[in-house]
Design a protein around this motif. Structure first.
Motif, PDB file in Angstrom:
ATOM      1  N   LEU A  21       5.799   3.907   0.940  1.00 23.28           N
ATOM      2  CA  LEU A  21       4.852   2.834   1.214  1.00 23.28           C
ATOM      3  C   LEU A  21       4.511   2.805   2.699  1.00 23.28           C
ATOM      4  O   LEU A  21       5.233   3.360   3.528  1.00 23.28           O
ATOM      5  N   VAL A  22       3.427   2.143   3.031  1.00 20.95           N
ATOM      6  CA  VAL A  22       3.116   1.911   4.442  1.00 20.95           C
ATOM      7  C   VAL A  22       4.222   1.070   5.072  1.00 20.95           C
ATOM      8  O   VAL A  22       4.639   1.306   6.204  1.00 20.95           O
TER       9      VAL A  22
ATOM     10  N   THR B  94       0.828  -1.208   0.000  1.00 23.36           N
ATOM     11  CA  THR B  94       0.000   0.000   0.000  1.00 23.36           C
ATOM     12  C   THR B  94       0.862   1.259   0.000  1.00 23.36           C
ATOM     13  O   THR B  94       1.806   1.378   0.799  1.00 23.36           O
ATOM     14  N   LEU B  95       0.534   2.207  -0.895  1.00 21.33           N
ATOM     15  CA  LEU B  95       1.209   3.499  -0.926  1.00 21.33           C
ATOM     16  C   LEU B  95       0.822   4.356   0.279  1.00 21.33           C
ATOM     17  O   LEU B  95      -0.263   4.197   0.845  1.00 21.33           O
ATOM     18  N   ASN B  96       1.710   5.268   0.637  1.00 20.84           N
ATOM     19  CA  ASN B  96       1.409   6.208   1.718  1.00 20.84           C
ATOM     20  C   ASN B  96       1.709   7.629   1.237  1.00 20.84           C
ATOM     21  O   ASN B  96       2.446   8.386   1.847  1.00 20.84           O
ATOM     22  N   GLY B  97       1.101   7.992   0.095  1.00 25.07           N
ATOM     23  CA  GLY B  97       1.302   9.328  -0.469  1.00 25.07           C
ATOM     24  C   GLY B  97       1.215   9.303  -1.981  1.00 25.07           C
ATOM     25  O   GLY B  97       1.381   8.259  -2.615  1.00 25.07           O
ATOM     26  N   THR B  98       0.953  10.457  -2.567  1.00 27.31           N
ATOM     27  CA  THR B  98       0.882  10.582  -4.026  1.00 27.31           C
ATOM     28  C   THR B  98       2.287  10.770  -4.606  1.00 27.31           C
ATOM     29  O   THR B  98       3.260  10.957  -3.874  1.00 27.31           O
TER      30      THR B  98
ATOM     31  N   THR C 176       9.927   2.671   5.101  1.00 26.16           N
ATOM     32  CA  THR C 176       8.790   3.163   4.327  1.00 26.16           C
ATOM     33  C   THR C 176       9.167   3.696   2.945  1.00 26.16           C
ATOM     34  O   THR C 176       8.286   3.839   2.090  1.00 26.16           O
TER      35      THR C 176
ATOM     36  N   ALA D  95      -3.518   8.413  -2.809  1.00 25.00           N
ATOM     37  CA  ALA D  95      -2.477   8.358  -1.779  1.00 25.00           C
ATOM     38  C   ALA D  95      -2.369   6.997  -1.114  1.00 25.00           C
ATOM     39  O   ALA D  95      -1.290   6.599  -0.667  1.00 25.00           O
ATOM     40  N   SER D  96      -3.461   6.265  -1.025  1.00 25.20           N
ATOM     41  CA  SER D  96      -3.436   4.950  -0.379  1.00 25.20           C
ATOM     42  C   SER D  96      -3.656   3.834  -1.399  1.00 25.20           C
ATOM     43  O   SER D  96      -4.209   2.780  -1.077  1.00 25.20           O
TER      44      SER D  96
ATOM     45  N   LYS E 298      -2.619   0.910  -4.314  1.00 27.59           N
ATOM     46  CA  LYS E 298      -1.884  -0.340  -4.186  1.00 27.59           C
ATOM     47  C   LYS E 298      -0.816  -0.455  -5.261  1.00 27.59           C
ATOM     48  O   LYS E 298      -0.958   0.081  -6.364  1.00 27.59           O
TER      49      LYS E 298
END
Length: 425
Positions: free
Chosen positions: A112-113, A98-102, A142, A161-162, A164
């Motif tokens: 990433l998370v 999972t991504l944690n940002g654009t 991350t 932002a979140s 995959k």
């Protein structure tokens, strides 16, 4: 159900009395009505003709294992750790993160998370844009440094932002070897073995009464058989509805085992009843097929099978007779997403138990019955499978007593291979 002019009307009712519990002495006394060899006793409580879950899953397991009744490979195992059942459950390595940002279309830092499971040299697909990138370095727990546009899709802005990303594996360069070894840790799982006991108690008046339908032996043997049937039905209920528990009663410990519905609630759950369509049902049944075996049982509430049969094409639902060593089992089989569901309308998933609208997906290979093994005071080996224990020390010329006894628990692994669905509104 009430009637008008002989036709059913109103809500569902019955004039037949509800099942009632009493004592064995009262049962036998109630049958001592006539001294006639022509009198036949019909026990309407027997449910031996119903196709239950345990009967089916054991038969399917044996058939899938070549029909060998003595084999324990798929459905039955023994344990020397009574009353505990313990195992390690190991998940597969993550393939989707999972991504944690654009990201802009040229940014080379991917956040990433968690970067656990990512190695330098891996190719990653950004699901939102279909762009593939190459991992240069894993900078932190991350952050990754990547090369953009590694394929037919050029660098494209990522706005979710979140979102995959999918790991596509290592694209190793020439002369490269010995990357970090990836794995997944085992998780400790436990359950308990439950002790089931149903007693048989017959006195000398029961044995010698002249008013037992003219066949005392048959009535007493029927009482033994009925007690065993009740015993097996209670085990069936626990295998279906049981939840893991332990405590003390009278200063002594007791243990309850976990049933399949408790595991199904931990797996995939969904309520698709409000606007049920074939596509929705197909999707719901497809998800657990991605885990465990591709042959599963669909335990159906009493209103579920008609709803499924109405939705699916006749080519997807058909009756099949499975035969093997001393086995003959007729099931309705539903083909979904490359897998097979054996549909069973369970007699205990009815309106009385609030389960008539639900279905449970059970993975055959991830459900095992566990019996303890041990030794008696004479050093004789025995296991926990169902047996009748005659209680000689409590029996004499005036009274005979004995117990149907079973010690059994469940080992149910990989909850994602299971599901619990509401099908009917």
């Amino acid at each position: 159900m009430s009637t008008t002019n002989g036709y059913p009307s109103g809500s569902e009712t019955s004039t037949v009395a509800a099942p009632a519990s009493s004592t064995m002495a009262a049962e036998i006394t109630s049958l001592e009505q006539f001294d006639s060899t022509e009198m036949d006793i019909v026990d309407i409580s027997y449910a031996s003709g119903k196709q239950k879950f345990l009967q089916t899953i054991l038969a399917l397991g044996r058939l899938r294992n070549g029909g060998d009744l003595k084999s324990q490979g798929l459905t039955e195992i023994v344990s020397e750790n009574f009353p505990n059942i313990q195992w390690l459950e190991q998940d597969e390595e993550a393939k989707v993160l999972t991504l944690n940002g654009t990201m802009t279309n040229v940014a080379t830092t991917m956040v990433l998370v968690s970067t656990v499971g990512v190695l330098p040299g891996m190719m990653i697909r950004i699901n939102e844009t279909n762009e593939n990138v190459s991992v240069t370095t894993v900078d932190s727990a991350t952050n990754l440094t990547v090369v953009r546009g590694q394929g037919s899709i050029t660098g494209t802005a990522v706005t979710i932002a979140s979102g995959k990303v999918t790991l596509l594996g290592l694209a190793a360069q020439a002369g490269y070897s010995n990357p970090d070894a990836l794995g997944s840790t085992g998780s400790q799982k436990t359950n308990y073995i439950q002790t089931f006991i149903d007693s048989v108690d017959v006195n000398n008046f029961n044995q010698m009464s002249a008013k037992i339908g003219g066949n005392k032996k048959k009535v007493l043997m029927d009482a033994m058989g009925k007690a065993r049937s009740e015993h097996m039905q209670k085990i069936e209920m626990a295998m279906l509805y049981g939840q893991k528990a332990t405590g003390t009663r009278g200063g002594q410990p007791y243990y309850a085992t976990r049933g399949v519905l408790d595991v199904c609630r931990e797996g995939w759950t969904s309520d698709i009843s409000s606007s049920l369509t074939r596509i929705k049902l197909d999707e719901a049944l497809s998800t657990p097929m991605n885990y465990g075996s591709t042959s599963k049982i669909l335990l159906c509430g009493t209103r579920v099978k008609p709803a499924i049969s109405e939705l699916f094409y006749s080519s997807q639902v058909h009756t099949e007779t499975l035969t093997g060593d001393n086995l003959n089992l007729t099931v309705e089989k539903l083909t979904v997403n490359g897998g097979e569901y054996y549909m069973i309308q369970h007699p205990y998933m009815d309106a009385n138990r609030g389960m008539e609208k639900y279905a449970a997906v059970v993975d055959i290979e991830n459900f095992k019955l566990v019996y303890p093994t041990g030794f008696d005071i004479n050093g004789k080996a025995y296991n926990g499978k169902t047996r009748f224990e005659y209680l000689a020390n409590e029996s004499n010329h005036a009274r005979q007593r004995g117990d149907w006894v079973t010690h059994v628990g469940t080992k149910i692994t990989n909850p994602n291979a299971f599901a619990f669905l509401k099908i009917v509104a």
